[in-house]
Every structure is written in structure tokens, then in C-alpha cells.
Write a protein that holds these residues in place. Structure first.
Motif, PDB file in Angstrom:
ATOM      1  N   THR A 176      13.374   9.632  29.899  1.00 50.37           N
ATOM      2  CA  THR A 176      14.619   9.242  28.695  1.00 50.37           C
ATOM      3  C   THR A 176      15.474  10.548  28.673  1.00 50.37           C
ATOM      4  OG1 THR A 176      12.691   8.120  27.676  1.00 50.37           O
ATOM      5  CG2 THR A 176      14.910   8.527  26.266  1.00 50.37           C
ATOM      6  N   THR A 188      21.456   3.809  24.227  1.00 44.18           N
ATOM      7  CA  THR A 188      20.486   2.522  23.566  1.00 44.18           C
ATOM      8  C   THR A 188      20.298   1.385  24.386  1.00 44.18           C
ATOM      9  OG1 THR A 188      21.011   3.719  21.343  1.00 44.18           O
ATOM     10  CG2 THR A 188      19.835   1.634  21.325  1.00 44.18           C
ATOM     11  N   LEU A 205      16.980   0.053  25.953  1.00 46.73           N
ATOM     12  CA  LEU A 205      16.170  -1.122  25.544  1.00 46.73           C
ATOM     13  C   LEU A 205      16.396  -2.224  26.115  1.00 46.73           C
ATOM     14  CD1 LEU A 205      16.857  -0.293  21.596  1.00 46.73           C
ATOM     15  CD2 LEU A 205      15.033   0.313  23.028  1.00 46.73           C
ATOM     16  N   ALA A 208      10.891   4.116  25.489  1.00 49.27           N
ATOM     17  CA  ALA A 208      11.760   3.855  24.275  1.00 49.27           C
ATOM     18  C   ALA A 208      11.315   2.448  23.584  1.00 49.27           C
ATOM     19  CB  ALA A 208      13.226   3.749  24.645  1.00 49.27           C
ATOM     20  N   ARG A 209      11.362   1.569  24.690  1.00 45.77           N
ATOM     21  CA  ARG A 209      10.856   0.076  24.384  1.00 45.77           C
ATOM     22  C   ARG A 209       9.304   0.044  23.764  1.00 45.77           C
ATOM     23  NH1 ARG A 209      13.064  -1.244  29.108  1.00 45.77           N
ATOM     24  NH2 ARG A 209      11.033  -1.921  29.810  1.00 45.77           N
ATOM     25  N   LEU A 263       8.113   2.800  21.945  1.00 47.21           N
ATOM     26  CA  LEU A 263       8.071   3.414  20.651  1.00 47.21           C
ATOM     27  C   LEU A 263       8.594   2.455  19.628  1.00 47.21           C
ATOM     28  CD1 LEU A 263       7.808   5.953  19.207  1.00 47.21           C
ATOM     29  CD2 LEU A 263      10.111   6.377  19.769  1.00 47.21           C
ATOM     30  N   ALA A 264       9.693   1.442  20.112  1.00 47.92           N
ATOM     31  CA  ALA A 264      10.115   0.248  19.098  1.00 47.92           C
ATOM     32  C   ALA A 264       8.789  -0.518  18.963  1.00 47.92           C
ATOM     33  CB  ALA A 264      11.351  -0.247  19.776  1.00 47.92           C
ATOM     34  N   GLN A 306      11.807  -0.398  15.432  1.00 50.35           N
ATOM     35  CA  GLN A 306      13.190  -0.030  16.062  1.00 50.35           C
ATOM     36  C   GLN A 306      13.840   1.071  15.308  1.00 50.35           C
ATOM     37  OE1 GLN A 306      15.404  -3.662  17.040  1.00 50.35           O
ATOM     38  NE2 GLN A 306      17.299  -2.564  17.661  1.00 50.35           N
ATOM     39  N   ARG A 311      12.624   3.789  13.965  1.00 47.11           N
ATOM     40  CA  ARG A 311      12.142   5.212  14.617  1.00 47.11           C
ATOM     41  C   ARG A 311      12.744   5.376  16.074  1.00 47.11           C
ATOM     42  NH1 ARG A 311       6.011   7.259  14.330  1.00 47.11           N
ATOM     43  NH2 ARG A 311       6.161   9.212  15.068  1.00 47.11           N
ATOM     44  N   ALA A 312      12.649   4.224  16.890  1.00 48.35           N
ATOM     45  CA  ALA A 312      13.015   4.476  18.115  1.00 48.35           C
ATOM     46  C   ALA A 312      14.431   4.730  18.200  1.00 48.35           C
ATOM     47  CB  ALA A 312      12.836   3.229  18.887  1.00 48.35           C
ATOM     48  N   TYR A 339      14.781   8.377  17.375  1.00 50.98           N
ATOM     49  CA  TYR A 339      14.244   9.355  18.423  1.00 50.98           C
ATOM     50  C   TYR A 339      15.359   9.339  19.761  1.00 50.98           C
ATOM     51  CZ  TYR A 339      12.050  10.148  23.118  1.00 50.98           C
ATOM     52  OH  TYR A 339      11.748  10.431  24.364  1.00 50.98           O
TER      53      TYR A 339
END
Length: 500
Positions: free
Chosen positions: A75, A93, A97, A107-108, A110-111, A116, A118-119, A122
Motif C-alpha cells: 500500500t 483510494t 478499493l 485496504a479492502r 481492512l475495510a 470503511q 477506519r480504512a 488509514y
């Protein structure tokens, strides 16, 4: 839940990836990283291990921690590519995503796991770090440009005051890394601690202290990846650091001297002046010799010799500024060098003798200013006088022994060697060898993947050798065949990889 069935409103409005990639002309490597992910494992190196508390050994992270670190590195790399191409955080983004972009898996995930908001928070933090890194870095476009940048960095090093014992040692370490960078052809280079310690002529303990207390905090040097195995650490000489004009004065904080009285015109030439001018090439040639170790002439003599070689005929006051040493150290070092016939005094000025730098491949300018200077002793003779002869050879021998021991341990870990396991079944002892096919005795093998009983020499009905060399014990509670067990293992491994 599969990513294809878990789409947000933001993902539904995303354009095709090729449209964005073609618009901003990202390099091919960046496009492959976004679309396909880290196929070569470039960002996985070091993600699944970390340095232990003693700072010397490596401990393995759990699979979840390693995958998270690996995903974060991907990332951050994509964020740097987008920032360098002139993109925005919204475009980053969208790229990460997008459900079809393998580079945005972290990232996905984490979402999906934490939501979403919090993602997105980040990704904004990653973008801020990437933007700052790109803004503060210089883009090296060619090999010729890289050498120009290294030459400019060498000039900056030579005009920066390196005060105190720690500062002079930091100069030796930084000059060693500059040598490695010039060989590599750019600021990005590889070097282990042992290599750098041998090049700078210091111990590894001193080297680590200089790394952590001087070079890294001051922004001269960055470690991008910790070395492991047969590969050294990856270092980067920071071309745009803010260390120019810095002052190393940790030894002066607790000084017992009173401050100067300006009314009495004390300290007409302040020792805190920021003027420095040395020849670091001479220092690089001499710093690895036995004569300039800790108990020999030391780093202060290197600074004096480097300053006099660049500008012969300097007074003590001028040497205090050009070599970044204190007045007392300058007088003491000049007396020692004059005793060995390396420098000579002409009225109030000092210069190197004609043969002071003989044998190191650097022509001295002092030979034209002092043609009648006394010949100097050889560097080996100086090392004998100070009792430091053989220090460099002993240090190299120690490093060779440490490398051999370390590589032996690595080979054992690579081969997954472990102690044999002894189990008792039906009143007899069964030896289970290490889980490697080449370590299982040949006499234990038989056609079809079965294991021969060492006692009877016949195939054991409840033992099999898997394709990865591991022994599989088939118990009466498990009625599956060997092929079914191997297929179940492969399926479970695939499911676990997909989940992580």
C-alpha cells in the motif's frame, strides 16, 4: 465473503483501471503492482520476521502479522507511485478499493474487517507519509545524474562540522557508505554491519551506536530493509537531508568550562564555528588502517590530515574550524603527527610532509609547499609503535568466523532440521526423522510412498511419505487413503492462503 459480492457505493462508481493508469502515465512496474500485486515477493522480504529485543536475532511474526506488514508495504509503495505521478488521495483510494486490483487487497480487507471509515483514515495516513517522502526526495534519472548527486553529497559531507569523538566516527561510517554507494552507482546500496565496520575501521558496537544516535536521527542515512541471510541491509543515502550545518556537541553539554566573556574578548576564534573543509577521499583511504584505530592515532588525526591535504599551510585557529576539532585536540594531535614526521611547522602554519601520504594512492599537495620535509615512517611502523598492528586482521577474522557460524545456522533452518522424535507404539520404539525427504534414510523408502519398517524391512501399513517429504501417520480412526490425505492437505493449504 468474496470481494466481488461485497462492494460499496464508492466502488460501484470506479472507472476502469486502465483509464486512470493511462491518464497519469504510471510506470509499468507501478501498474503491475496495482493490478497484479506483489508477484515477485519484493515487498514480502522481512515482513514475516522482526528483530528481537536483543537487536541481534530475528524472530518470526505470526502469519496474520506478516500478511498485514506485507500488505502495508504494498500500500505504501502504491501511494508513493501515485504521489510521484501527481495523483491525489481520492485517486489512491479508488485504485486500492477497486475489487479487481490485487494491490489493494490489504485496504479492502481492512475495510471489510474494521469498517470503511477506519480504512479511509488509514489510507489518508499512508498518503500523508508518501507525499512527504516524495516531496523530500530527489529523482535520479540516469547513472550520470546519480554520480553528480553523490559528488554533491560528498561535498556536503566535507563541509559539515563533525565535532566530538562520536561525530568523527560518524564521518568514517558515512564515508564508508559513500564508498559503497559509488560502487553501486547510486544512493541505494547494500551493506552489512560487518562490511561497514571493516571499511570504517571500527567495531560493530561503535557502528550501531553511531547509526542510532547520529546518522539516522540526523537524516544522513536510512535503512530500508534489514539484512537477513546472505544479503546485507539495504541503505539509502538521503540526498535532501536537513543535516547541513548540524553540530555534534554531546561531549560539551556537561563541560566544566565557563562560557566566554565577550567583554574580555575571550575566544576570538570560536570553536563552535560551522566552517569545515576536509578531503574525505584521504580519510576514506586511511580510516581502515591499523594506525588509525581507537588506541592509535584515532579519528582526530584523520581530520587533521584531511584538512591539511586540502589546504596546506593552515594555522591552529584555521584547523580548529576546517577539521572540526577543539583547540586542545588540534595542538595535541599536531604534536603527535610531527613526532612521527607526518606534519611540519613553518612559523605559525602547519602542513603535511612530502611523503606523509605515500602508499595510499593519493597525491599530496603538501609536497609542493614543503619540499624539504622529513620523510614519514610507514603506516605499519606507526601501528607497531602504538601496539595496534593486526587489529584490522583480527577483526576480519572474527567477522569471517561469525559469518560461517551464522550461515551454518541458516542452512540448518533452511533444511528444516530438527531433533528426531521417538514414539512408542505396540511396545516398540519408532524413530520419526526430520521432515525433509533428503534426510529420511534411503533404506526407509519404498515404491509408492510407503515407509519401510527398520526392524523388519517391510513396508509399514500406517506410515506414508508425502510429496513434501513429511511423514503421515494413518491411524485406525482415519480411514482415508494416502491420496485423499494429500488432497485434503493441499485443499486446506489453499483455503488458508485465500483466507489470509
Amino acid at each position: 465473503m468474496p470481494h466481488s459480492t461485497h462492494r460499496t457505493d464508492l466502488q460501484r462508481r470506479l472507472p476502469h483501471p486502465q483509464e486512470w493508469l493511462g491518464l497519469h502515465r504510471l510506470p509499468r512496474s507501478a501498474a503491475d503492482l496495482i493490478l497484479l500485486g506483489d508477484l515477485t515477493g519484493r515487498y514480502a522480504v522481512g515482513s514475516y520476521s522482526r528483530t528481537s529485543s536483543d537487536g541481534r536475532t530475528l524472530t518470526l511474526r505470526s502469519d496474520r502479522q506478516g500478511a498485514a506488514e506485507h500488505g502495508h508495504r504494498i500500500t505504501a509503495a502504491i501511494a508513493c507511485h501515485v504521489a510521484r505521478a501527481g495523483g491525489t488521495v481520492d485517486e489512491l483510494t479508488q485504485l486500492l478499493l477497486h475489487p479487481e486490483h490485487e494491490g489493494g487487497r490489504h485496504a479492502r480487507h481492512l475495510a471489510m474487517r474494521s469498517g470503511q471509515p477506519r480504512a479511509l483514515d488509514y489510507l489518508h495516513r499512508v498518503w500523508a507519509s508518501a507525499s512527504a517522502a516524495v516531496h523530500d526526495s530527489t529523482r535520479v534519472e540516469s547513472r550520470h545524474h546519480a554520480y553528480e548527486v553523490l559528488a554533491a553529497l560528498r561535498d556536503r559531507i566535507e563541509t559539515t562540522p563533525w565535532r566530538g569523538t562520536r561525530g568523527r566516527t560518524a564521518l568514517r561510517v558515512l564515508r564508508a557508505h559513500l564508498n559503497f554507494a559509488e560502487i553501486a552507482g547510486g544512493p541505494l546500496h547494500h551493506a552489512s554491519e560487518r562490511q561497514t565496520a571493516e571499511e570504517a575501521g571500527i567495531s560493530r558496537t561503535t557502528l550501531r551506536a553511531v547509526y542510532e544516535l547520529v546518522l539516522k536521527p540526523r537524516g544522513w542515512l536510512r535503512r530500508l530493509r534489514v539484512g537477513h541471510g546472505r544479503e546485507g541491509s539495504t541503505w539509502y543515502l538521503d540526498l535532501d537531508n536537513r543535516a547541513y550545518g548540524m553540530s555534534f556537541s554531546p561531549s560539551r553539554i556537561r563541560t566544566t568550562q565557563f562560557p566566554p566573556n565577550l567583554a574580555l574578548e575571550e575566544w576570538l576564534t570560536p570553536e563552535t564555528g560551522a566552517v569545515a573543509d576536509i578531503d574525505s577521499t584521504v580519510i576514506a583511504r586511511l580510516m581502515g588502517h591499523d594506525a588509525f584505530t581507537h588506541h592509535g592515532l584515532g579519528s582526530s588525526a584523520l581530520m587533521i590530515i584531511g584538512a591539511l591535504n586540502l589546504h596546506p599551510g593552515q594555522t591552529v585557529e584555521e584547523l580548529v574550524g576546517s577539521s572540526s576539532v577543539s583547540r586542545a585536540t588540534a595542538y595535541r594531535t599536531l604534536r603527535r603527527l610531527a613526532l612521527h614526521g607526518l606534519v611540519r611547522q613553518d612559523c605559525q602554519t602547519w602542513a603535511l610532509t612530502p611523503r606523509a601520504l605515500e602508499g595510499i594512492g593519493v597525491p599530496t599537495r603538501a609536497s609542493r609547499s614543503t619540499p624539504d620535509g622529513a620523510p614519514a615512517l610507514g603506516w605499519d611502523a606507526l601501528a607497531d609503535d602504538y601496539g595496534t598492528a593486526g587489529v584490522v586482521a583480527r577483526r576480519k577474522a572474527l567477522h569471517v568466523a561469525e559469518r560461517a557460524a551464522y550461515r551454518e545456522v541458516l542452512e540448518r533452518l533452511t533444511e528444516h532440521r530438527s531433533k528426531a522424535v521417538v514414539i512408542v507404539r505396540d511396545g516398540r520404539t519408532v524413530l520419526v526423522p526430520a521432515p525433509r525427504a533428503d534426510e529420511i534414510p534411503v533404506s526407509w523408502h519404498s515404491p509408492g510412498g510407503s515407509v519401510l519398517d527398520p526392524a523388519t524391512g517391510r513396508p509399514a501399513a500406517d506410515w506414508r511419505v508425502a510429496t513434501d517429504g513429511r511423514l503421515i501417520l494413518i491411524t485406525p480412526a482415519d480411514q482415508r487413503s494416502y491420496d485423499e490425505l494429500a488432497a485434503a492437505h493441499a485443499q486446506a493449504h489453499s483455503e488458508w492462503e485465500s483466507a489470509t
